[in-house]
Write a protein that holds these residues in place. Structure first.
Motif: not given
Length: 712
Positions: A78, A127, A129, A160, A163-165, A168-169, A473-474
């Motif tokens: 992360p 990462t 991103e 991760f 949340d929204d990451r 995204h992942l 990027t989220v």
């Protein structure tokens, strides 16, 4: 067959002879067979529990035995600092087998990236991103570069998934799987969580059910409890103490005076508090280092290097050092006030007790009565072995919009009927994604021609700067100014500190030192400074409430105010101030239910947490004011509410709970909200603000009307 015989002989030889390990740890032994056979897994262990080796030793063995070529393992973290920290260790392990490791993230220069593309490594540290930026980059032939990928390891997966990451992942992993043209083994590494089975199912994504999967944890570790139903006879092990100091200045004196000659890690839950405490410690002559997200990368690296080499020193940090970054042989953890979750506390206390014969420890220093009660409530939950379940945020529509745009950027043209195949089985990309796609087309973010989708002019205008970097990027970061001392970057500060009216020189506090502003480059968002003796101020605007109190934690705080003590050592000051806090709240807590207090206004003291209270405010709109404040503990009612009006309003409320109404600023702060219809952006945030179970639990309890003595 012994455990080591499951490993490649060369690797087993170095584990015994180079590392000097006579055997593997329980987690590492349990992970060998599942990971070498290709199973998906989540590995659970406290900080410093050997999770990295538990994952990489069997995967390196599989790589060698099966002769994988090219980029075979992608290791995702992360934060960049954790990747930097892992690199030398993984280089050493991979080197024993003649394999190579490379690092790719935002701080890696273009020359190093070009070298990776010319000669790809076997293991890539990155990462999410940066992984997506490689997929959409015109400089990376992603179909070739990722053709050999076999495994993805997700370190600190709990960081991760909540949340929204995490969404995204997961979306990026699905696209990576399709690019590779084969199922990819997925391995998650996590600290203790309340719902590991759910975390594993989430990590598997579209491959769940297609491959064997298991949770791997040391036999000696009891499974985490996900509810408050169980109160064990014994609290978890550890030397935990709660003290009350009353101010940042007093906290600095306590930290400076205690445990001299030892290495101390102090956690604060705001950058401003890190700066203020760090400056005070330095003024007291304590060797002090700072770490938070608004310091420059070089400043953070300098602090991490120095802290790992020093003995008698203090590092003051936000959650940037909560994860598994190695800061050397740590003696003490000190927590200012309290973290927002039990899981976060477990991460932090896990930084200690690594040496044989040492004990995990944490000293809580409460700065105010609220911080004292929250710390006591959190430790009450910890004493019951309760850990928050990690839950992905519901309805990530903005991530769907971002992924559709990123896919078109990656593939250049995508069939308007085949795009769901890139995220097969992921709920956000089901029928609910169709209105989002239609909006992207109608608003010009995507164009269509001959049944194909491609990037439109609106996306070029909104996200096309710097090669669409904004699209990968989220999160939207609040605007900050870069602070420069000569050519050296110190960090970033909030622009309000540069615009507020004030007399005399403008002074900033950054990296624990005061700086006088000499010149501001408004166009380039740069601020030039020179050193000052003292008087600097620190400030950062978060914009959105970042850590609302949960139902469970706020209920535990209520229990503390009703007389419950956490199973830790309480200093005399802590006991005295807890007693004062209980006296101060005597009118707003009651063991039989909730309390409605009429004083200057009318407040319903639910102790239900922010999200449940927002849900209750929306549900009981006839007797609440949507513009009035809501806190974790209470919400305001109309001043004319009587027991009769109340009874009528709540009669059927539990059967008709309503979504909260999100604040306009919160909607504006949702990344990619412009790529959503406004109603869907509002619905996304409203769903995330809601806590229906907490609201229903509160409505089911008796309510008691109280008029305080001051209002009689």
């Amino acid at each position: 067959m012994s455990d080591l015989e499951l490993l490649h002989p060369t690797l087993a030889h170095h584990i015994v002879n180079t590392l000097g390990w006579p055997s593997l740890r329980p987690l590492q032994r349990q992970a060998l067979r599942p990971l070498t056979s290709g199973e998906d897994a989540v590995l659970l262990a406290p900080t410093a529990g050997g999770k990295t080796e538990a994952a990489m030793f069997p995967l390196l063995s599989a790589m060698a035995h099966r002769r994988w070529t090219g980029v075979s393992i992608v290791y995702v973290c992360p934060i960049k600092a954790l990747l930097n920290n892992l690199l030398p260790r993984l280089e050493r392990y991979a080197g024993w087998l003649g394999r190579r490791v490379a690092l790719w993230h935002g701080d890696v220069g273009s020359a190093a990236r070009a070298a990776i593309l010319r000669d790809p490594p076997d293991i890539l540290l990155t990462t999410p991103e940066s992984l997506e930026s490689m997929l959409v980059s015109t400089k990376v032939e992603h179909n070739v570069f990722f053709a050999g990928i076999r495994v993805v390891v997700v370190d600190e997966i709990h960081a991760f998934a909540g949340d929204d990451r995490g969404w995204h992942l997961l979306c990026v992993l699905e696209r990576l799987t399709r690019v590779a043209g084969r199922p990819i083994q997925r391995v998650g590494l996590s600290a203790t969580v309340g719902n590991p089975a759910d975390l594993l199912t989430w990590l598997q994504g579209s491959s769940r059910g297609a491959r064997a999967a298991r949770i791997i944890a040391p036999d000696s570790s009891p499974p985490p409890e996900g509810s408050l139903d169980r109160t064990p006879d014994q609290p978890p092990p550890g030397d935990i103490e709660l003290d009350y100091v009353g101010s940042t200045a007093n906290a600095a004196k306590v930290v400076a005076g205690l445990h001299r000659g030892e290495k101390r890690l102090v956690f604060c839950d705001s950058r401003r508090l890190v700066e203020e405490l760090g400056a005070r410690l330095r003024a007291l002559g304590v060797t002090t280092f700072l770490s938070h997200a608004s310091l420059s990368a070089e400043e953070r690296r300098r602090a991490e290097r120095a802290f790992s080499e020093e003995r008698d020193c203090v590092i003051v940090a936000t959650s940037t050092l909560e994860l598994g970054i190695d800061v050397g042989d740590l003696d003490r953890v000190i927590q200012i006030n309290a973290p927002g979750t039990v899981a976060s506390f477990l991460q932090r206390v896990g930084r200690t007790g690594r040496r044989p014969g040492s004990t995990r420890n944490c000293l809580f220093l409460a700065l105010d009565p609220g911080g004292l009660v929250q710390a006591a409530g959190l430790l009450l939950l910890w004493g019951r072995h309760w850990v928050e379940p990690v839950m992905p945020p519901p309805e990530p529509r903005h991530i769907v919009a971002q992924q559709l745009l990123a896919l078109c950027l990656q593939e250049h043209r995508v069939g308007d009927h085949v795009w769901p195949e890139w995220w097969p089985g992921l709920p956000p990309f089901g029928p609910a994604a169709t209105p989002i796609l239609k909006h992207l087309v109608s608003a010009g973010y995507l164009d269509t021609e001959d049944g194909m989708l491609f990037i439109g002019p609106a996306a070029e205008a909104a996200f096309g700067r710097r090669h669409f970097m904004e699209l990968t990027t989220v999160f939207t970061a609040a605007p900050q100014f870069t602070v420069l001392h000569g050519r050296a970057e110190i960090g970033r500060t909030d622009p309000s500190l540069l615009t507020d009216r004030q007399e005399g020189p403008r002074l900033l506090l950054l990296a624990g030192r005061s700086w006088r502003v000499t010149w501001v480059d408004w166009k380039r968002r740069r601020c030039h400074v020179e050193e000052a003796e003292h008087g600097g101020k620190a400030r950062w605007q978060s914009g959105i409430r970042s850590q609302p109190g949960s139902f469970q934690l706020t209920q535990a705080m209520r229990e503390v105010l009703l007389g419950a003590d956490p199973p830790v050592r309480l200093t005399r000051r802590a006991r005295e101030n807890l007693s004062l806090a209980r006296d101060a709240h005597i009118d707003v807590v009651h063991p039989g239910g909730t309390v409605i207090v009429r004083e200057d206004d009318v407040r319903w003291w639910t102790w239900a947490g922010y999200r449940a209270n927002m849900t209750l405010r929306s549900t009981l709109a006839s007797i609440t004011d949507p513009k009035q404040q809501v806190t974790d503990a209470w919400l305001r009612l109309r001043t004319d509410v009587t027991p009769q009006i109340w009874a009528e309003a709540v009669r059927d409320a539990a059967d008709s709970l309503c979504l909260p109404e999100p604040d306009a600023k919160a909607v504006a702060g949702l990344k990619f909200n412009a790529a959503l219809p406004s109603r869907l952006a509002e619905r996304t945030l409203a769903t995330r603000l809601a806590d229906f179970s907490g609201a229903a639990a509160v409505l089911a309890r008796p309510q008691r009307f109280v008029t305080t003595a001051a209002d009689r």
